[in-house]
Scaffold this motif. Structure first.
Motif, PDB file in Angstrom:
ATOM      1  N   SER A 720       0.905  -1.168  -0.026  1.00 43.61           N
ATOM      2  CA  SER A 720      -0.107   0.200   0.138  1.00 43.61           C
ATOM      3  C   SER A 720       0.882   1.091  -0.085  1.00 43.61           C
ATOM      4  N   PRO A 721       0.399   2.540  -0.163  1.00 41.60           N
ATOM      5  CA  PRO A 721       1.273   3.712  -0.223  1.00 41.60           C
ATOM      6  C   PRO A 721       1.975   3.743   1.138  1.00 41.60           C
ATOM      7  N   SER A 722       1.355   3.287   2.054  1.00 46.15           N
ATOM      8  CA  SER A 722       2.109   3.497   3.626  1.00 46.15           C
ATOM      9  C   SER A 722       3.205   2.306   3.667  1.00 46.15           C
ATOM     10  N   GLY A 723       3.433   1.428   2.771  1.00 51.08           N
ATOM     11  CA  GLY A 723       4.315   0.634   2.730  1.00 51.08           C
ATOM     12  C   GLY A 723       3.790  -0.729   3.452  1.00 51.08           C
ATOM     13  N   ASN A 724       2.506  -0.991   3.388  1.00 55.04           N
ATOM     14  CA  ASN A 724       2.114  -2.191   4.251  1.00 55.04           C
ATOM     15  C   ASN A 724       1.723  -3.369   3.089  1.00 55.04           C
ATOM     16  N   PRO A 725       2.389  -4.463   3.361  1.00 53.44           N
ATOM     17  CA  PRO A 725       2.258  -5.448   2.192  1.00 53.44           C
ATOM     18  C   PRO A 725       0.647  -5.813   2.016  1.00 53.44           C
ATOM     19  N   LEU A 726       0.151  -6.048   0.758  1.00 58.15           N
ATOM     20  CA  LEU A 726      -1.047  -6.036   0.284  1.00 58.15           C
ATOM     21  C   LEU A 726      -1.479  -7.612   0.470  1.00 58.15           C
ATOM     22  N   GLY A 727      -2.520  -7.783   0.737  1.00 62.67           N
ATOM     23  CA  GLY A 727      -3.290  -9.288   1.075  1.00 62.67           C
ATOM     24  C   GLY A 727      -3.807  -9.851  -0.298  1.00 62.67           C
ATOM     25  N   GLU A 728      -4.174 -10.904   0.121  1.00 69.00           N
ATOM     26  CA  GLU A 728      -4.698 -11.702  -1.222  1.00 69.00           C
ATOM     27  C   GLU A 728      -5.911 -11.134  -1.935  1.00 69.00           C
ATOM     28  N   GLU A 729      -6.705 -10.286  -1.101  1.00 68.56           N
ATOM     29  CA  GLU A 729      -7.879  -9.746  -1.726  1.00 68.56           C
ATOM     30  C   GLU A 729      -7.530  -8.551  -2.864  1.00 68.56           C
ATOM     31  N   SER A 730      -6.254  -8.285  -2.626  1.00 65.91           N
ATOM     32  CA  SER A 730      -5.871  -7.255  -3.578  1.00 65.91           C
ATOM     33  C   SER A 730      -5.464  -7.806  -4.918  1.00 65.91           C
ATOM     34  N   VAL A 731      -5.381  -9.023  -5.039  1.00 58.46           N
ATOM     35  CA  VAL A 731      -4.931  -9.838  -6.190  1.00 58.46           C
ATOM     36  C   VAL A 731      -5.801  -9.603  -7.390  1.00 58.46           C
ATOM     37  N   ILE A 732      -5.305  -9.159  -8.586  1.00 58.86           N
ATOM     38  CA  ILE A 732      -6.108  -8.700  -9.597  1.00 58.86           C
ATOM     39  C   ILE A 732      -6.058  -9.614 -10.849  1.00 58.86           C
ATOM     40  N   VAL A 733      -7.194  -9.894 -11.446  1.00 60.12           N
ATOM     41  CA  VAL A 733      -7.209 -10.925 -12.613  1.00 60.12           C
ATOM     42  C   VAL A 733      -6.690 -10.418 -14.007  1.00 60.12           C
ATOM     43  N   ASP A 734      -6.834  -8.832 -14.313  1.00 59.33           N
ATOM     44  CA  ASP A 734      -6.446  -8.508 -15.268  1.00 59.33           C
ATOM     45  C   ASP A 734      -5.371  -7.342 -15.329  1.00 59.33           C
ATOM     46  N   PRO A 735      -4.052  -7.556 -15.445  1.00 53.75           N
ATOM     47  CA  PRO A 735      -3.121  -6.327 -15.036  1.00 53.75           C
ATOM     48  C   PRO A 735      -3.449  -5.017 -15.634  1.00 53.75           C
ATOM     49  N   ASP A 736      -4.077  -5.011 -16.870  1.00 53.89           N
ATOM     50  CA  ASP A 736      -4.561  -3.822 -17.428  1.00 53.89           C
ATOM     51  C   ASP A 736      -5.483  -2.974 -16.331  1.00 53.89           C
ATOM     52  N   ASP A 737      -5.819  -3.643 -15.276  1.00 52.52           N
ATOM     53  CA  ASP A 737      -6.551  -2.879 -14.277  1.00 52.52           C
ATOM     54  C   ASP A 737      -5.958  -1.813 -13.721  1.00 52.52           C
ATOM     55  N   LEU A 738      -4.442  -2.226 -13.607  1.00 50.20           N
ATOM     56  CA  LEU A 738      -3.639  -1.064 -12.872  1.00 50.20           C
ATOM     57  C   LEU A 738      -3.104   0.142 -13.734  1.00 50.20           C
ATOM     58  N   LEU A 739      -3.306  -0.066 -15.020  1.00 51.67           N
ATOM     59  CA  LEU A 739      -3.189   1.300 -15.978  1.00 51.67           C
ATOM     60  C   LEU A 739      -3.719   2.473 -15.608  1.00 51.67           C
ATOM     61  N   GLY A 740      -2.460   3.309 -15.251  1.00 44.86           N
ATOM     62  CA  GLY A 740      -3.194   4.809 -15.013  1.00 44.86           C
ATOM     63  C   GLY A 740      -2.865   4.911 -13.273  1.00 44.86           C
ATOM     64  N   LYS A 741      -2.976   3.806 -12.633  1.00 46.92           N
ATOM     65  CA  LYS A 741      -3.090   3.880 -11.168  1.00 46.92           C
ATOM     66  C   LYS A 741      -1.721   3.836 -10.368  1.00 46.92           C
ATOM     67  N   ARG A 742      -1.672   4.179  -9.124  1.00 46.27           N
ATOM     68  CA  ARG A 742      -0.485   4.029  -8.388  1.00 46.27           C
ATOM     69  C   ARG A 742      -0.128   2.641  -8.026  1.00 46.27           C
ATOM     70  N   MET A 743       1.149   2.271  -8.158  1.00 47.55           N
ATOM     71  CA  MET A 743       1.892   1.002  -7.506  1.00 47.55           C
ATOM     72  C   MET A 743       2.886   1.210  -6.792  1.00 47.55           C
ATOM     73  N   ASP A 744       2.973   0.463  -5.611  1.00 49.75           N
ATOM     74  CA  ASP A 744       3.961   0.475  -4.592  1.00 49.75           C
ATOM     75  C   ASP A 744       4.483  -0.978  -4.608  1.00 49.75           C
ATOM     76  N   PHE A 745       5.787  -1.162  -4.592  1.00 53.60           N
ATOM     77  CA  PHE A 745       6.063  -2.580  -4.210  1.00 53.60           C
ATOM     78  C   PHE A 745       7.538  -2.412  -3.571  1.00 53.60           C
ATOM     79  N   GLN A 746       8.065  -3.458  -2.795  1.00 58.39           N
ATOM     80  CA  GLN A 746       9.138  -3.616  -2.088  1.00 58.39           C
ATOM     81  C   GLN A 746      10.033  -4.791  -2.676  1.00 58.39           C
ATOM     82  N   MET A 747      11.396  -4.517  -2.621  1.00 55.35           N
ATOM     83  CA  MET A 747      12.117  -5.650  -2.795  1.00 55.35           C
ATOM     84  C   MET A 747      12.905  -6.063  -1.559  1.00 55.35           C
ATOM     85  N   GLN A 748      12.810  -7.114  -1.179  1.00 55.65           N
ATOM     86  CA  GLN A 748      13.566  -7.473  -0.176  1.00 55.65           C
ATOM     87  C   GLN A 748      14.607  -8.691  -0.255  1.00 55.65           C
TER      88      GLN A 748
END
Ligand SMILES: Nc1ncnc2c1ncn2[C@@H]1O[C@H](COP(=O)(O)OP(=O)(O)OP(=O)(O)O)[C@@H](O)[C@H]1O
Ligand SMILES: [Mg+2]
Length: 1022
Positions: A720-748
């Protein structure tokens, strides 16, 4: 080796196809284009001739008729004439210049024709003088090839009234072709001895043959003279690659300075010819250009012949050679008819005499009786005549001397021929086929000792690398020759080291020390007319050596099929590896003799591991440099090694000549400041992020040999924007749904296990580095020292404010390549350069400003770039076609569904219809109501998600399968084991894949069945 022909010729045009993009071709036009690749037959004398009236093959004679005769005509007219042969190693420069056996080259043909013409024109009036000299320029030193004594540091080049010349160079008068031919043979033989003894390589030296031709026409008071220069240049590929590898010696070195300067001189002259402003022509920068300045841009009619190989693997060299020729074509020389100092003197003397005689006649006519003056004048005339005679006499004397020398040589040739017919002998084999077979060491009955002289008398004196004072003993007895090495001195027979006595067999390949290659020719009764002595060339020796040392038996006795099936890129690597092996052996030998404690090991580096798409199948040759004293390890690219090897040879030669080497570390080609070393890479595929699914795995960092270097525990977490890992409920079926949206991720990165680099030496350390999308910086974890298994707490946050199609495509097709870097004592740790990246408020690294072309590697070379772009274009076109297909089928499905919907709408509505426990609304008011059917999409998504997770496992195994290489690619046993293992893995994978697909099918079938049932229930009356 199987390679494609990429050259075609039509008239004076030569067209080259780019092997990576056959649509991309380039045509060059020259004065003449000659084809000698095919269409020929060999006659009984070994001469290559066209194989029919329609053959396009051009033989040596044809070339001589067009080029050689032109040069001769110029010489007869009193012009200087030059022919250069330029091209990569092995392309046929020496074949053109000197020729091989029946296929005589330009030098012998020009000289033979010259003497024939002299015979025709010789008269009392005309006198013709021919002087022959032959020298070599290697490492900016000139050596006289007609002199058996090699001058330490070479002959001096001086500047005189008529330009530059080589001081004390032998210039031998010749009165017939036989004498000249013997001199040419002697020159080649001396060159061969020098390359073996001094560890020089003829393909990196230039050979210049100079024929000084004088014509004196006494009655006409006319003299002409001409310098005919025939130049066999060093292999041009070194010039192209020199400087390609970054090295601290790049600036200062003189690696074939002559060839580099020749290129610069030609470029400057060409620029000047096309009207560009050129400040100066850098003739003075090298020995070759100094000595041949007249030939290059001055008083000479010059022909430049460039040789190219038709094979696709040499595309880059071919293009660079043709571009060089194109530049040279522009140059226009200003040749004039020559008058030399001697002729001028002769003319002056003759003119003087005529004047004196006229003066005496005048005096007599005038009745002036100044007897004294007349006497003085007469004396002057006598003096002049004597001087003229002296000049003639000196030519006769010189000729006599040369004749005596030639007779001596002739008798030794006869003696040698006799010994060849009676005794077994060693025949030298050189990298340059022209020099092979020039030296013979005869093995007499009894004991023959081999060694380097150093106060010890040896029967066969060898000065090559790795030859000890007392190296070996040959015993010839009872028609058997036994070779025994002394004190384990290095001798290889047929690629295998000889530790005890070895009875030699006819045609055994013998390597003494590290670079003295000989073919053993047995007793006459062992010889056979069908012996293919030429088969045992340098390449044969080198590949035999390589096969024994483990690279493969491809070239030695494994039949043509394997060779035929080699991929051109692999063939090139194989070729390069074979070529580098003897060089590495020599460098190791020099290191040992100079007590450097450095060991060189050639290796083939697999580039798959560093490719962000995991597709790069490219390989390259590297040389591992291990310092035994400091335990430091370096990796040198092939070009850096070959450049350094030249410098190493240079200091070794200096050591042999002067007995010293410099202690200055900056001048030491063995030494380099210690740098961080790339150990291996692991791929972390990013696709899960496109579905907002977290990914955790232990990935193997694979080194360039395909072996595991360490295991790295890695996590990719959508947040999430605050840095909390997203849960399973955030899984999306079509990556295109992400288009134009904000995305945060971490590499550990949390763990690194079994680091081989540190296991090998606990004083070492490691760091992990990676790149992300098109960011212009490499991210590095902190360094960890002295620990082969360690935990780390490394997290890097990334954020993209507006997901683009490009970014999604990156996630779907790319991996982050985790690079494992090895640190050694005193080398500097790497740091992330945050100054080059933009940071968001929450310290996440911003990815918005990056573009696709930044993460798609852009080739440097415009040529490569074009082929890469056309490749991409092709792929995009294919993609568009696929999308069009998909679009078409979707459209037709859409139409079907609309019809179905229409059909359903037209059914009479039933108010009492109840499905799933609830009342069913009419189709018309469905739009504003939630569907009473379970969400098919959600069900499909669930099935797909299950499938997707199982596929992650399958994919990891697939990647593993792709990256793992056999332990030893050349051993058949290893390959068999590897193949079995791979088959098993593939079977397992197949089964797993089957079951995953089966499950998906089942799930989908169930969903569809249920859907149909519900639809039927919905439409059927209660
Ligand atoms: N036109 C040709 N026809 C037939 N054989 C050829 C031709 N040109 C070259 N060759 C063969 O190719 C081999 C290499 O040729 P050559 O020795 O002339 O190369 P090079 O350019 O002088 O190489 P280097 O730079 O090592 O001196 C020789 O065996 C030679 O006989
Ligand atoms: Mg040559």
């Amino acid at each position: 080796m199987r390679s494609k022909c990429i050259i075609s010729m039509a008239g004076n045009n030569c067209t080259v196809l780019d092997p990576k993009d056959l649509q991309n071709k380039r045509t060059f036009t020259f004065d003449y284009c000659y084809w000698s690749h095919d269409g020929y037959i060999e006659n009984d004398q070994g001469v290559f001739l066209p194989n029919g009236p329609h053959s396009r093959y051009i033989g040596q004679e044809h070339v001589f008729n067009e080029l050689g005769r032109a040069a001769l005509e110029n010489a007869w007219n009193g012009y200087n004439a030059t022919i250069f042969s330029y091209g990569q190693t092995g392309s046929g420069k020496s074949y053109l210049m000197t020729g091989y056996e029946g296929n005589k080259g330009l030098v012998p043909m020009i000289c033979e024709e010259l003497f024939q013409e002299i015979k025709h024109r010789q008269s009392k009036d005309g006198q013709f003088y021919v002087y022959f000299s032959m020298f070599e320029i290697y490492n900016e030193q000139v050596q006289d090839l007609l002199s058996k004594v090699r001058k330490p540091n070479g002959l001096r080049v001086r500047e005189g009234r008529c330009g530059f010349y080589v001081e004390c160079l032998k210039s031998v008068p010749c009165s017939n072709f036989k004498q000249l031919e013997a001199l040419l043979d002697q020159g080649i033989r001396n060159r061969s001895v020098a390359t073996t003894n001094w560890n020089t390589t003829s393909s990196r030296s230039h050979m210049v043959i100079n024929i000084h031709f004088q014509q004196v026409f006494a009655n006409q008071f006319m003299t002409k003279h001409s310098e005919i220069n025939l130049v066999d240049l060093a292999g041009s590929e070194r010039q192209r690659s020199a400087g390609a590898a970054p090295d601290r010696f790049n600036e200062a070195r003189a690696i074939n300075l002559s060839l580099t300067t020749l290129g610069n001189v030609i470029s400057s002259l060409s620029d000047k010819a096309v009207g560009k402003r050129v400040q100066y022509i850098p003739y003075r920068n090298s020995i070759l250009t100094r000595l041949l300045s007249n030939s290059l841009g001055g008083n000479s009619k010059t022909i430049m012949v460039t040789m190219i190989s038709p094979a696709d693997i040499y595309y880059d060299e071919t293009m660079s050679t043709l571009r060089f020729a194109e530049r040279a074509k522009n140059i226009q020389n200003r040749a004039v008819i020559n008058e030399s100092l001697t002729e001028q003197l002769l003319m002056d003397l003759k003119e003087n005499n005529t004047g004196l005689r006229a003066r005496i006649a005048d005096l007599e006519k005038a009745g002036d009786v100044h007897i004294d003056e007349q006497e003085v004048l007469k004396k002057l005339i006598v003096d002049n005549e004597r001087q003229l005679k002296d000049m003639q006499k000196s030519w006769q004397q010189k000729l006599e001397e040369a004749r005596r020398e030639w007779e001596q040589q002739y008798s030794s040739i006869i003696k040698e021929e006799k010994m060849m017919a009676e005794l077994p002998y060693f025949l030298n084999v050189n990298e340059d086929p022209q020099l092979s077979g020039a030296v013979k060491h005869f093995i007499h009955h009894g004991i023959t000792t081999i060694g380097r002289t150093a106060g010890l008398q040896q029967d066969i004196v060898l000065k090559g690398l790795g030859i000890l004072d007392k190296h070996a003993v040959l015993t010839s007895h009872d028609h058997k020759v036994v070779l025994e090495s002394i004190n384990k001195a290095r001798i290889l027979i047929n690629g295998v080291p000889v530790l005890t006595k070895h009875q030699l067999q006819h045609l055994d390949r013998v390597i003494i020390g590290s670079c003295s290659f000989y073919l053993y020719v047995g007793f006459p009764h062992e010889r056979n007319d069908r012996d293919k002595i030429h088969k045992y060339n340098y390449e044969f020796f080198a590949s035999e050596l390589a096969s024994i040392e483990g690279f493969g038996k491809v070239n030695v006795g494994m039949g043509e099929e394997l060779k035929e099936n080699l991929d051109p890129d692999l063939a090139r690597i194989f070729h390069d590896f074979i070529a580098i092996m003897p060089m590495v052996a020599q460098a190791n030998q020099i290191s040992e003799e100079l007590n450097k404690g450095v060991i060189f090991e050639p290796e083939v580096k697999n580039l798959t591991s560093t490719d962000a798409k995991g597709e790069g199948l490219e390989k390259e040759i590297i040389v591992k440099v291990i310092n035994k004293l400091t335990n430091q390890v370096e990796i040198w690219p092939r070009d850096k090694f070959t450049d350094r090897k030249l410098l190493i040879e240079g200091i070794y030669q200096h050591f042999l000549e002067n007995g010293t080497i410099s202690n200055m570390v900056e001048q030491d080609p063995f030494w380099d400041s210690v740098e961080i070393l790339h150990l291996g890479s692991a791929h972390v595929w990013l696709e899960t992020l496109a579905y907002c699914i977290a990914y955790e795995d232990q990935v193997e960092a694979i080194n360039y040999r395909g072996k595991e270097e360490a295991i790295i525990q890695i996590r990719l977490l959508p947040c999430s924007p605050s840095g909390n890992p997203l849960g399973e409920e955030s899984v999306i079926v079509d990556p295109d749904d992400l288009l134009g949206k904000r995305m945060d991720f971490q590499m550990q990165i949390s763990l690194c296990l079994g680091v081989k680099w540190i296991q090998g030496n606990s004083s070492r350390g490691v760091q992990i580095g990676f790149m992300m999308y098109g960011l212009p910086a490499m991210f590095y974890t902190p360094a960890v020292w002295n620990n082969a298994n360690f935990e780390m707490d490394y997290t890097m946050c990334f954020m993209i404010q507006h997901v683009t199609a490009d970014f999604l495509s990156y996630l779907k097709t790319h991996a982050v390549v985790l690079e494992l870097w090895g640190l050694q004592e005193v080398c500097q740790e790497m740091e992330t350069e945050f100054a080059h990246v933009a940071l968001a408020g929450n310290d996440s690294v911003l990815l918005d400003l990056c573009y696709r072309n930044q993460w798609t590697s852009v080739p440097q070379d415009s040529e490569k770039c074009r082929s890469k772009l056309s490749e991409q274009l092709k792929m995009l076109e294919e993609e568009i076609e696929n999308l069009k297909d998909a679009n078409r089928s979707l459209k037709s499905e859409n139409i079907k569904m609309q019809r179905e919907l229409e059909r359903l709408r037209n059914l009479p509505s039933s108010p009492g219809l109840v499905t799933n426990g609830g009342p069913m609304k009419s189709a018309n008011d469905r739009s504003d109501q939630k569907s009473p059917f379970p969400s098919w999409d959600a069900e499909f998504a669930k099935a797909l998600k299950t499938f997707y997770f199982s596929m992650i496992g399958v994919r990891a195994r697939l990647i593993h399968l792709k990256e793992v290489r056999p332990l030893d690619e050349e051993r058949i046993l290893c390959l068999r084991y590897f193949a079995n293992e791979r088959n098993q893995l593939i079977e397992e994978l197949g089964a797993e894949l089957e079951s995953c697909v089966g499950k998906l099918k089942n799930d989908i079938a169930k969903i569809i069945k249920r859907k149909k049932k519900l639809q039927i229930d919905a439409v059927s009356p209660p």
